[in-house]
Design an enzyme around this catalytic site. Structure first.
Site, mmCIF file in Angstrom:
data_model
loop_
_atom_site.group_PDB
_atom_site.id
_atom_site.type_symbol
_atom_site.label_atom_id
_atom_site.label_comp_id
_atom_site.label_asym_id
_atom_site.label_seq_id
_atom_site.Cartn_x
_atom_site.Cartn_y
_atom_site.Cartn_z
ATOM 1 N N VAL A 98 0.836 -1.203 0.000
ATOM 2 C CA VAL A 98 0.000 0.000 0.000
ATOM 3 C C VAL A 98 0.872 1.255 0.000
ATOM 4 O O VAL A 98 0.613 2.218 -0.742
ATOM 5 C CB VAL A 98 -0.957 -0.009 1.209
ATOM 6 N N CYS A 99 1.919 1.266 0.825
ATOM 7 C CA CYS A 99 2.816 2.424 0.903
ATOM 8 C C CYS A 99 3.465 2.714 -0.449
ATOM 9 O O CYS A 99 3.634 3.878 -0.834
ATOM 10 C CB CYS A 99 3.903 2.180 1.946
ATOM 11 N N THR A 100 3.833 1.670 -1.153
ATOM 12 C CA THR A 100 4.487 1.843 -2.454
ATOM 13 C C THR A 100 3.564 2.558 -3.424
ATOM 14 O O THR A 100 3.981 3.477 -4.149
ATOM 15 C CB THR A 100 4.915 0.480 -3.009
#
Length: 268
Positions: A98-100
């Protein structure tokens, strides 16, 4: 001032295994030999570095200042902001899916944020050793060129300062160890005041368009002395604050459309 760690977390820490004590010195004939102190367990060492009090992060409060290592070198946060607006947004860890996607989306909006005089700065709960390789992945996956700094916060110092911690992790710190950093967004104005906060669970990605929308709303309000209605987008009609009479509003804004004495619209 508010305590950071709840009593449940401190009680849990008492259950952590203790390291056997090691004498600081031992004697040999005519020689004193200094022995190294045994390292503390990671969780105990981590908790010992957490400040027990934190600022109240209310809207309108001054954003806490800090120094940190980033992918662009060491920074002083307030000096980094300078005379700009700023977005500080946090991530649980490098190389997480998700962060990516989030960092890639924000990187693509670089020109939009710069047009609004907004500096972006990310935070991830890892040290610098992995940030660089992760940025390469972000650029590859999102076909972008990430240029804003990412803070290294492996010890969660900034995460605790800005209260970016999940309560469930704090309550189970003895079992889970160092807690996750949740997804938080702080919008900070040039006077270093917190103007908006958003907090998301680790499982839910943010909406980058919403971040731009609220910046447009805040900046329009500051410039024009108006407020914005539900689902407002830049260019839509704005609301005349109830504190301004209709007569004064017409002098200031020109045409005023009144639906109710307390609900009046005008052009931005």
């Amino acid at each position: 001032m508010a305590a950071i760690l709840p009593q449940t977390a401190f009680r849990a820490l008492r259950t952590l295994p203790r390291v056997a004590s090691v004498p600081r010195t031992t004697v040999r004939p005519g020689i004193w030999t200094q022995l190294p102190r045994a390292p503390q367990p990671l969780t105990r060492r981590f908790v010992s570095n957490i400040p027990q009090e934190q600022p109240r992060l209310r809207l309108g409060a001054t954003a806490p200042n800090f120094t940190a290592q980033t992918t662009h070198g060491d920074i002083d946060f307030h000096q980094f902001i300078g005379n700009s607006w700023a977005i500080l947004f946090s991530h649980p860890a490098d190389f997480t899916p998700v962060c990516t996607t989030e960092l890639g989306a924000f990187a693509k909006l670089k020109d939009e944020f710069e047009r609004r005089n907004v500096k972006m700065i990310g935070l991830s709960a890892n040290d610098l050793s992995s940030h660089g390789e992760w940025v390469k992945d972000i650029n590859e996956v999102s076909s972008t060129n990430l240029q804003f700094p990412i803070i290294a916060d492996a010890e969660r110092k900034v995460a605790f300062l800005y209260d970016m911690i999940d309560q469930r992790d704090l309550d189970n710190i003895a079992e889970k160890g160092i807690p996750f950093t949740i997804r938080s967004v702080f919008i900070i104005d040039p006077s270093k005041k917190i103007r908006l906060t958003m907090m998301y669970p680790a499982s839910t990605g943010r909406n980058s368009a919403e971040v731009l929308r609220v910046i447009d709303s805040l900046q329009t309000g500051d410039k024009k002395g108006v407020v914005t209605p539900i689902d407002w987008q830049s260019g839509d009609d704005v609301i005349v604050p109830p504190s301004i009479s209709t007569t004064d509003a017409e002098k200031k804004f020109g045409n005023v459309r009144e639906l109710k004495p307390y609900l009046r619209f005008t052009k931005p």
